[in-house]
Design an enzyme around this catalytic site. Structure first.
Site, mmCIF file in Angstrom:
data_model
loop_
_atom_site.group_PDB
_atom_site.id
_atom_site.type_symbol
_atom_site.label_atom_id
_atom_site.label_comp_id
_atom_site.label_asym_id
_atom_site.label_seq_id
_atom_site.Cartn_x
_atom_site.Cartn_y
_atom_site.Cartn_z
ATOM 1 C CE1 TYR A 1 -3.977 -1.993 5.243
ATOM 2 C CE2 TYR A 1 -3.059 0.080 4.438
ATOM 3 C CZ TYR A 1 -3.676 -1.137 4.192
ATOM 4 O OH TYR A 1 -3.989 -1.494 2.901
ATOM 5 C CD GLN B 1 -8.893 15.887 3.493
ATOM 6 O OE1 GLN B 1 -9.025 17.100 3.501
ATOM 7 N NE2 GLN B 1 -9.697 15.086 4.177
ATOM 8 C CB SER C 1 -0.850 -0.018 1.275
ATOM 9 O OG SER C 1 -1.382 1.247 1.535
ATOM 10 C CB ALA C 2 0.073 4.685 -1.153
ATOM 11 C CB CYS C 3 -0.542 3.025 4.243
ATOM 12 S SG CYS C 3 -2.171 3.731 4.001
ATOM 13 C CE LYS D 1 -1.535 -4.010 3.142
ATOM 14 N NZ LYS D 1 -1.934 -5.314 2.601
ATOM 15 C CB ALA E 1 -12.436 9.325 0.316
ATOM 16 C CG ASN F 1 -6.749 6.124 -1.798
ATOM 17 O OD1 ASN F 1 -7.102 5.522 -0.800
ATOM 18 N ND2 ASN F 1 -6.101 7.269 -1.752
HETATM 19 P P1 NAD Z 1 -11.092 -6.010 1.155
HETATM 20 O O1 NAD Z 1 -11.253 -5.759 2.611
HETATM 21 O O2 NAD Z 1 -12.300 -5.807 0.300
HETATM 22 O O3 NAD Z 1 -10.491 -7.450 0.880
HETATM 23 C C1 NAD Z 1 -9.635 -8.104 1.765
HETATM 24 C C2 NAD Z 1 -10.225 -9.482 2.025
HETATM 25 O O4 NAD Z 1 -9.316 -10.211 2.856
HETATM 26 C C3 NAD Z 1 -11.560 -9.427 2.775
HETATM 27 O O5 NAD Z 1 -12.570 -10.043 2.011
HETATM 28 C C4 NAD Z 1 -11.287 -10.155 4.077
HETATM 29 O O6 NAD Z 1 -12.388 -10.928 4.537
HETATM 30 C C5 NAD Z 1 -10.115 -11.022 3.690
HETATM 31 N N1 NAD Z 1 -9.342 -11.414 4.865
HETATM 32 C C6 NAD Z 1 -8.898 -10.645 5.869
HETATM 33 N N2 NAD Z 1 -8.271 -11.387 6.786
HETATM 34 C C7 NAD Z 1 -8.339 -12.679 6.362
HETATM 35 C C8 NAD Z 1 -7.891 -13.903 6.887
HETATM 36 N N3 NAD Z 1 -7.289 -13.965 8.077
HETATM 37 N N4 NAD Z 1 -8.124 -15.047 6.201
HETATM 38 C C9 NAD Z 1 -8.790 -14.995 5.003
HETATM 39 N N5 NAD Z 1 -9.232 -13.849 4.456
HETATM 40 C C10 NAD Z 1 -9.019 -12.698 5.126
HETATM 41 O O7 NAD Z 1 -9.900 -5.041 0.677
HETATM 42 P P2 NAD Z 1 -9.408 -4.703 -0.803
HETATM 43 O O8 NAD Z 1 -9.704 -3.273 -1.020
HETATM 44 O O9 NAD Z 1 -9.872 -5.708 -1.759
HETATM 45 O O10 NAD Z 1 -7.835 -4.835 -0.603
HETATM 46 C C11 NAD Z 1 -7.117 -5.998 -0.995
HETATM 47 C C12 NAD Z 1 -5.665 -5.820 -0.592
HETATM 48 O O11 NAD Z 1 -5.126 -4.642 -1.194
HETATM 49 C C13 NAD Z 1 -5.464 -5.684 0.907
HETATM 50 O O12 NAD Z 1 -4.302 -6.364 1.286
HETATM 51 C C14 NAD Z 1 -5.275 -4.194 1.086
HETATM 52 O O13 NAD Z 1 -4.513 -3.899 2.227
HETATM 53 C C15 NAD Z 1 -4.560 -3.819 -0.200
HETATM 54 N N6 NAD Z 1 -4.750 -2.402 -0.556
HETATM 55 C C16 NAD Z 1 -5.988 -1.981 -0.948
HETATM 56 C C17 NAD Z 1 -6.162 -0.637 -1.268
HETATM 57 C C18 NAD Z 1 -7.510 -0.103 -1.698
HETATM 58 O O14 NAD Z 1 -7.631 1.099 -1.961
HETATM 59 N N7 NAD Z 1 -8.556 -0.921 -1.783
HETATM 60 C C19 NAD Z 1 -5.083 0.263 -1.183
HETATM 61 C C20 NAD Z 1 -3.854 -0.224 -0.769
HETATM 62 C C21 NAD Z 1 -3.683 -1.565 -0.479
#
Ligand code: NAD
Length: 328
Positions: A152, A223, A121-123, A156, A196, A181
């Site tokens: 978080y 922001q 992530s960008a975080c 990452k 957002a 995002n």
């Molecule tokens: P999301 O929450 O929709 O999907 C993540 C999924 O992981 C969820 O369905 C959750 O139930 C599952 N999960 C969590 N813990 C688990 C476990 N212990 N066992 C099995 N499944 C588990 O989020 P997303 O937006 O689809 O993001 C996917 C990935 O991308 C994540 O790792 C997130 O950190 C990363 N990410 C997303 C964004 C964004 O803007 N959406 C930005 C940066 C990074």
């Protein structure tokens, strides 16, 4: 490309927003896909009948071993995740995702997988580089010296590092994307984990339906952020999995907008104007964040193809229909 097309692929977090879209794309390419998620399938954003859909908690090493059995590649997207309101108030929960990242890496190695992709992530970026609204776009080197988002972002960054060392020490082929995002249909739009774009769509729809004239904005609205449409994210994810770049690489849009600008956009799509009430005490994250896409453009030829106004239009329509279905 290191692993052949039409191979068997596991998507960890396949019931989530990005995971659901990725599973669809992998199936369309002819892969055999196993989607694994902790949530019961009724709560998955998309359930693809052609995939093997497994409910399992991947914090447990045994579940990771089973998830990887007979597979060639893994996309590791499972994490406890949400917008600023969630990650600022659930730091321990976010850090516990390290169990999933760790056990999936161990399982990938022990089950003889060829490749593993990690969704970072960008975080992870140093907060000091994001203190003003017009901060320079973040380039990959800006993650160090480390001062990521507390909770978080630290998880990452640590997991990125672990992928690197599994590659260097154990010869596992690892690839890491730093998502900026991501938004689009079939994602979280209510419940506290939404980001957002979805939150603003929901609030505008809510106001329209109830006749309210105001909208609550977290922070002062000045922001800045960039938002990547889901289709661009999925394409970039597949490109990164198959590329030769071993270091973490930005995957995001570089179309910068203020939160006020995003509200303007949604109001225009919805055909309303609302009075803004700024909640200065609400979680709002860093002041400015954008993606420097020079590396991904030079190395992969990837650039975002969907303009924010077009992606937000599709997202608004989807949330509008979901809202109507849920609250009618
Ligand atoms: P999301 O929450 O929709 O999907 C993540 C999924 O992981 C969820 O369905 C959750 O139930 C599952 N999960 C969590 N813990 C688990 C476990 N212990 N066992 C099995 N499944 C588990 O989020 P997303 O937006 O689809 O993001 C996917 C990935 O991308 C994540 O790792 C997130 O950190 C990363 N990410 C997303 C964004 C964004 O803007 N959406 C930005 C940066 C990074």
């Amino acid at each position: 490309m290191s692993f052949p097309y039409h191979s068997a692929v596991v998507v960890a977090g396949g019931g989530g927003f990005i995971g659901g879209h990725l599973v669809g794309a992998l199936l369309a390419q002819g892969h055999r896909v196993r989607a694994v998620d902790r949530k019961p399938t009724r709560d998955w954003y998309q359930v693809h009948a052609d995939a093997e859909n497994v409910v399992a908690d991947l914090t447990r090493i045994e579940a990771c071993m089973t998830a990887c059995q007979g597979m060639q590649a893994c996309y590791q997207l499972a994490a406890d995740m949400g917008g600023m309101g969630f990650i600022e108030n659930n730091k321990a929960l976010c850090m516990l995702s390290v169990l999933v990242s760790t056990h999936m890496l161990v399982a990938a190695r022990e089950q003889g997988l060829d490749s593993i992709f990690y969704a970072s992530s960008a975080c992870v970026y140093n907060a000091g580089k994001q203190s003003s609204e017009d901060a320079a776009p973040l380039k990959e080197a800006d993650a160090y010296p480390a001062m990521p988002e507390d909770g978080y972002g630290w998880e990452k960054l640590f997991s990125e590092r672990m992928h690197r060392h599994f590659r260097e020490d154990f010869g596992l082929r690892t690839r890491v994307a730093r998502y900026h995002n991501v938004y689009g249909p079939h994602g979280t739009w209510r419940g506290g984990r939404e980001k957002a774009p979805a939150a603003i769509c929901r609030k505008v729809i809510q106001a329209k339906r109830s006749g309210a004239t105001t909208i609550e904005i977290w922070g002062d609205g000045r922001q800045t952020r960039s938002f990547m449409y889901i289709d661009d994210c999925v394409k970039g994810t597949l490109d990164i999995m198959h590329c030769d770049v071993v270091e973490p690489i930005n995957l995001g849009s570089d179309e910068l907008i203020t939160i006020n600008g995003l509200v303007d956009l949604v109001e225009e799509i919805a055909g309303v104007r609302l009075r803004r009430e700024y909640r200065l005490d609400a979680p709002k994250g860093v002041n400015g964040r954008n993606s420097d896409n020079r590396m991904i453009l030079a190395e992969l030829g990837w650039k975002p193809s969907i303009r924010l106004c077009d992606g937000m239009e599709r997202t608004y329509r989807w949330i509008h229909d979901e809202y109507a279905r849920t609250y009618s």
